[in-house]
Design an enzyme around this catalytic site. Structure first.
Site, short mmCIF file in Angstrom:
data_model
loop_
_atom_site.label_atom_id
_atom_site.label_comp_id
_atom_site.label_asym_id
_atom_site.label_seq_id
_atom_site.Cartn_x
_atom_site.Cartn_y
_atom_site.Cartn_z
CB THR A 31 -14.33 -6.53 3.81
OG1 THR A 31 -13.39 -5.73 4.34
CG2 THR A 31 -15.11 -7.56 4.84
CG ASP A 55 -16.54 2.92 1.02
OD1 ASP A 55 -16.01 3.31 2.09
OD2 ASP A 55 -16.75 3.62 -0.06
CG ASN A 82 -4.99 -3.25 5.16
OD1 ASN A 82 -3.88 -2.87 5.53
ND2 ASN A 82 -5.26 -3.26 4.18
CB SER A 133 -0.80 3.12 13.27
OG SER A 133 -0.29 4.07 13.31
CE1 TYR A 147 -1.56 7.31 5.40
CE2 TYR A 147 0.53 7.66 6.72
CZ TYR A 147 -0.50 6.75 6.01
OH TYR A 147 -0.15 5.45 6.13
CE LYS A 151 -2.60 5.14 8.31
NZ LYS A 151 -3.47 4.05 8.42
CB THR A 182 1.78 -1.40 -1.17
OG1 THR A 182 1.48 -0.03 -0.83
CG2 THR A 182 2.04 -2.20 0.01
#
Ligand SMILES: NC(=O)c1ccc[n+]([C@@H]2O[C@H](COP(=O)([O-])OP(=O)(O)OC[C@H]3O[C@@H](n4cnc5c(N)ncnc54)[C@H](OP(=O)(O)O)[C@@H]3O)[C@@H](O)[C@H]2O)c1
Length: 271
Positions: A31, A55, A82, A133, A147, A151, A182
């Protein structure tokens, strides 16, 4: 062959996972916010790739797309939550919207994906819930407070949930990578620090992506091995930086608690 459901599959770790799984002959429900991002994989892998727009902050959409994936594919062995994003800057400088969007994407959406996936996994007799996580769910850096809030929230929620759903044959894996090469840090919103914070602890940009130790393929491979193993671990700490920083922080936290043992016990008594 196993069947996987993955959110945030357009790029980064999510896309890498999809590619690894398809190459190895597994079936993937991927997705993404924009399904065109998977056109090349759809062409190459045909029916083994099921894809849908999603979304993750759209809770009704999460329920509908998860239900459709399970119905169309008959069974989903592993659900991977993810999708995630970052907002970096001094905690005081973030806008209300940035705080709320960050919590919505990283924490609330993860909770809602799990709440919709668990009954489907339970009805089919079990499966694996993989939640991204971060080492940032175990340690903190100034400038990343929101952030970390998301997490660390994920860590608490999924640790409790894991115990609730283990009796149904559902394993939970919290994936805690270090810094992985990434587009995450380029995509992250950076809020320039305001005058009082200039030159202080929050005014430290993340290191260049090229210098980060984590590789996308190494992380994707580790997730697949863990999820498909006989006993998936509750915590999957990945990458050399995460290992060093988290084990050191946990040792220091334990030592700090132990140093305060007497005062902890003393608070049992009326003062
Ligand atoms: N990179 C790291 O160093 C690192 C370390 C530890 C943990 N993690 C975690 O690993 C996960 C993946 O990160 P990454 O490094 O692969 O980041 P990335 O390359 O920036 O990819 C993030 C993915 O999440 C998707 N996404 C963001 N908001 C979304 C939303 N509202 N709905 C659906 N999809 C959404 C993005 O889709 P679009 O293309 O539509 O934006 C993209 O596919 C995240 O949860 C992150 O917190 C990353």
């Amino acid at each position: 062959m196993s069947t996987w459901f993955i959110t945030g599959a357009s790029r980064g770790i999510g896309r890498e996972l999809v590619e690894h799984l398809l190459r190895r002959g597994h079936r993937v429900a991927a997705t993404v916010r924009d399904p065109r991002r998977l056109d090349d994989l759809a062409e190459r892998y045909g029916e083994r790739l099921w894809r849908h727009a999603l979304d993750v902050t759209d809770t009704a959409g999460v329920e509908q797309v998860l239900g459709k994936a399970f119905a169309d594919l008959g069974r989903v062995d592993v659900v991977v939550s993810n999708a995630g994003s970052g907002v970096f800057g001094a905690a005081e400088d973030l806008s209300d919207q940035q705080v709320e969007e960050s919590i919505a994407t990283n924490l609330t959406a993860s909770i809602q994906v799990a709440r919709r996936a668990v009954p489907l996994l339970r009805e089919q007799g079990g499966g694996v819930l993989v939640q991204m996580s971060s080492m940032g769910g175990q340690i903190t850096f100034p400038g990343f407070a929101i952030y970390h809030a998301t997490k660390w929230g994920v860590e608490g929620y999924f640790e409790a949930l894991a115990a609730e759903i283990a009796p149904f044959g559902i394993s939970t894996v919290l994936v805690e990578p270090g810094m992985v090469r990434t587009g995450f840090f380029d995509a992250a919103q950076r809020v320039p620090v305001s005058e009082p914070y200039r030159g202080g602890p929050a005014d430290t940009p993340p290191p260049p992506v090229a210098s980060m130790p984590g590789s996308r393929s190494g992380v994707a491979n580790a997730i697949i091995e863990a999820a498909l193993s006989d006993a998936p671990p509750l915590r999957l700490l990945l990458n050399s930086d995460a290992y060093e920083l988290v084990t050191t922080a946990v040792r220091e936290r334990l030592a700090a608690f132990e140093a305060r043992k007497e005062s902890a016990h003393a608070a049992d008594h009326e003062a």
